[in-house]
Write a protein that holds these residues in place. Structure first.
Motif, mmCIF file in Angstrom:
data_model
loop_
_atom_site.group_PDB
_atom_site.id
_atom_site.type_symbol
_atom_site.label_atom_id
_atom_site.label_comp_id
_atom_site.label_asym_id
_atom_site.label_seq_id
_atom_site.Cartn_x
_atom_site.Cartn_y
_atom_site.Cartn_z
ATOM 1 N N SER A 21 41.139 50.686 45.931
ATOM 2 C CA SER A 21 42.601 50.080 45.883
ATOM 3 C C SER A 21 43.220 50.425 47.288
ATOM 4 O O SER A 21 42.605 51.495 48.027
ATOM 5 C CB SER A 21 43.556 50.933 44.967
ATOM 6 O OG SER A 21 42.870 50.725 43.554
ATOM 7 N N MET A 34 45.216 39.861 53.304
ATOM 8 C CA MET A 34 44.674 41.102 53.311
ATOM 9 C C MET A 34 42.872 41.146 53.439
ATOM 10 O O MET A 34 42.446 40.167 52.865
ATOM 11 C CB MET A 34 45.054 41.847 51.895
ATOM 12 C CG MET A 34 46.372 42.098 51.969
ATOM 13 S SD MET A 34 47.021 43.121 53.231
ATOM 14 C CE MET A 34 45.906 44.913 52.835
ATOM 15 N N GLY A 55 47.249 35.147 47.170
ATOM 16 C CA GLY A 55 46.073 35.509 46.239
ATOM 17 C C GLY A 55 45.122 34.696 46.176
ATOM 18 O O GLY A 55 44.239 34.703 45.428
ATOM 19 N N SER A 71 40.942 41.214 45.000
ATOM 20 C CA SER A 71 42.391 40.684 44.107
ATOM 21 C C SER A 71 43.444 41.458 44.790
ATOM 22 O O SER A 71 43.275 42.407 45.488
ATOM 23 C CB SER A 71 42.187 40.947 42.771
ATOM 24 O OG SER A 71 42.110 42.136 42.382
ATOM 25 N N ARG A 72 44.819 40.961 44.450
ATOM 26 C CA ARG A 72 45.847 41.594 44.907
ATOM 27 C C ARG A 72 46.912 41.522 43.935
ATOM 28 O O ARG A 72 47.057 40.492 43.103
ATOM 29 C CB ARG A 72 46.378 41.063 46.417
ATOM 30 C CG ARG A 72 46.832 39.524 46.268
ATOM 31 C CD ARG A 72 46.999 38.934 47.756
ATOM 32 N NE ARG A 72 48.286 39.597 48.301
ATOM 33 C CZ ARG A 72 48.256 39.755 49.586
ATOM 34 N NH1 ARG A 72 47.590 39.034 50.464
ATOM 35 N NH2 ARG A 72 49.397 40.235 50.114
ATOM 36 N N ASP A 73 48.005 42.477 43.950
ATOM 37 C CA ASP A 73 49.225 42.306 43.148
ATOM 38 C C ASP A 73 50.208 42.609 44.010
ATOM 39 O O ASP A 73 50.462 43.656 44.441
ATOM 40 C CB ASP A 73 49.010 43.449 41.947
ATOM 41 C CG ASP A 73 50.137 43.461 41.190
ATOM 42 O OD1 ASP A 73 51.166 42.971 41.452
ATOM 43 O OD2 ASP A 73 50.015 44.102 39.988
ATOM 44 N N ASN A 74 51.048 41.403 44.266
ATOM 45 C CA ASN A 74 51.961 41.779 45.413
ATOM 46 C C ASN A 74 53.196 42.268 44.861
ATOM 47 O O ASN A 74 54.128 43.086 45.600
ATOM 48 C CB ASN A 74 52.534 40.156 45.626
ATOM 49 C CG ASN A 74 51.546 39.550 46.581
ATOM 50 O OD1 ASN A 74 50.479 40.112 46.975
ATOM 51 N ND2 ASN A 74 51.895 38.275 47.054
ATOM 52 N N ASN A 77 52.253 45.964 45.690
ATOM 53 C CA ASN A 77 51.959 46.127 47.223
ATOM 54 C C ASN A 77 50.380 46.711 47.289
ATOM 55 O O ASN A 77 50.205 47.665 48.078
ATOM 56 C CB ASN A 77 52.999 46.991 47.748
ATOM 57 C CG ASN A 77 54.113 46.464 47.836
ATOM 58 O OD1 ASN A 77 54.429 45.224 47.569
ATOM 59 N ND2 ASN A 77 55.129 47.382 48.288
ATOM 60 N N THR A 78 49.522 45.900 46.354
ATOM 61 C CA THR A 78 48.175 46.715 46.425
ATOM 62 C C THR A 78 47.359 45.371 46.546
ATOM 63 O O THR A 78 47.316 44.450 45.914
ATOM 64 C CB THR A 78 48.101 47.638 45.139
ATOM 65 O OG1 THR A 78 49.075 48.597 45.066
ATOM 66 C CG2 THR A 78 46.716 48.130 44.997
ATOM 67 N N VAL A 79 46.173 45.809 47.156
ATOM 68 C CA VAL A 79 44.963 44.973 47.192
ATOM 69 C C VAL A 79 43.715 45.801 46.314
ATOM 70 O O VAL A 79 43.595 47.065 46.750
ATOM 71 C CB VAL A 79 44.700 44.430 48.742
ATOM 72 C CG1 VAL A 79 44.349 45.377 49.585
ATOM 73 C CG2 VAL A 79 43.502 43.442 48.632
ATOM 74 N N TYR A 80 42.913 45.140 45.740
ATOM 75 C CA TYR A 80 41.835 45.697 45.299
ATOM 76 C C TYR A 80 40.648 45.328 45.564
ATOM 77 O O TYR A 80 40.315 44.067 45.899
ATOM 78 C CB TYR A 80 41.851 45.678 43.492
ATOM 79 C CG TYR A 80 43.212 46.129 42.979
ATOM 80 C CD1 TYR A 80 44.298 45.206 42.717
ATOM 81 C CD2 TYR A 80 43.445 47.294 42.713
ATOM 82 C CE1 TYR A 80 45.339 45.695 42.237
ATOM 83 C CE2 TYR A 80 44.768 47.887 42.243
ATOM 84 C CZ TYR A 80 45.567 46.816 41.948
ATOM 85 O OH TYR A 80 47.024 47.376 41.468
ATOM 86 N N CYS A 96 40.788 48.790 54.472
ATOM 87 C CA CYS A 96 41.403 47.622 54.206
ATOM 88 C C CYS A 96 42.268 47.368 55.275
ATOM 89 O O CYS A 96 42.370 48.097 56.266
ATOM 90 C CB CYS A 96 42.490 47.672 52.914
ATOM 91 S SG CYS A 96 43.689 48.901 53.016
#
Length: 127
Positions: A21, A34, A55, A71-74, A77-80, A96
């Motif tokens: 993460s 990202m 995304g 993947s990302r969750d805007n 504020n996180t990219v995985y 990252c």
């Protein structure tokens, strides 16, 4: 300024999985494409995966295609980076990075196009 903090690295046996993460702060996360990169001892930093601001358009290095998923969750504020079927050659420090760009549909694979970097998280895969 954007601050990036990675987590989720560790020691895993070959064939195992990890989920990395990267949490961003300081600027609207959705402004940035990202990327994930890695650097093994004695080697240059290399591209692993990237994802566009929205995304879409995930891209991968050939060496990880089919095993890793970005993947990302805007909203968070996180990219995985999901790492499956790990191999000893995946051992490296994983970073990252954030790329400020207007294009919402593109993410670069080039190290020098990224503006901000995290401190890295170590992934070690034993055989």
């Amino acid at each position: 300024q954007v601050q990036l903090v990675e987590s989720g690295g560790g020691l895993v046996q070959a064939g195992g999985s990890l989920r990395l993460s990267c949490v961003a702060s300081g600027r609207p996360f959705s402004w940035y494409a990202m990327g994930w990169f890695r650097q093994a001892p004695g080697k240059e930093r290399e591209f692993v995966a990237a994802i566009s601001r929205t995304g879409g358009s995930p891209s991968y290095a050939d060496s990880v295609k089919g095993r890793f998923t970005i993947s990302r969750d805007n909203a968070k504020n996180t990219v995985y980076l999901q790492l499956n079927s790990l191999k000893p050659e995946d051992t490296a420090v994983y970073y990252c990075a954030a790329d400020r760009r207007m294009d919402t549909a593109y993410a670069s694979s080039l190290v020098n196009e990224y503006d901000y970097w995290g401190q890295g998280t170590q992934v070690t895969v034993s055989s």
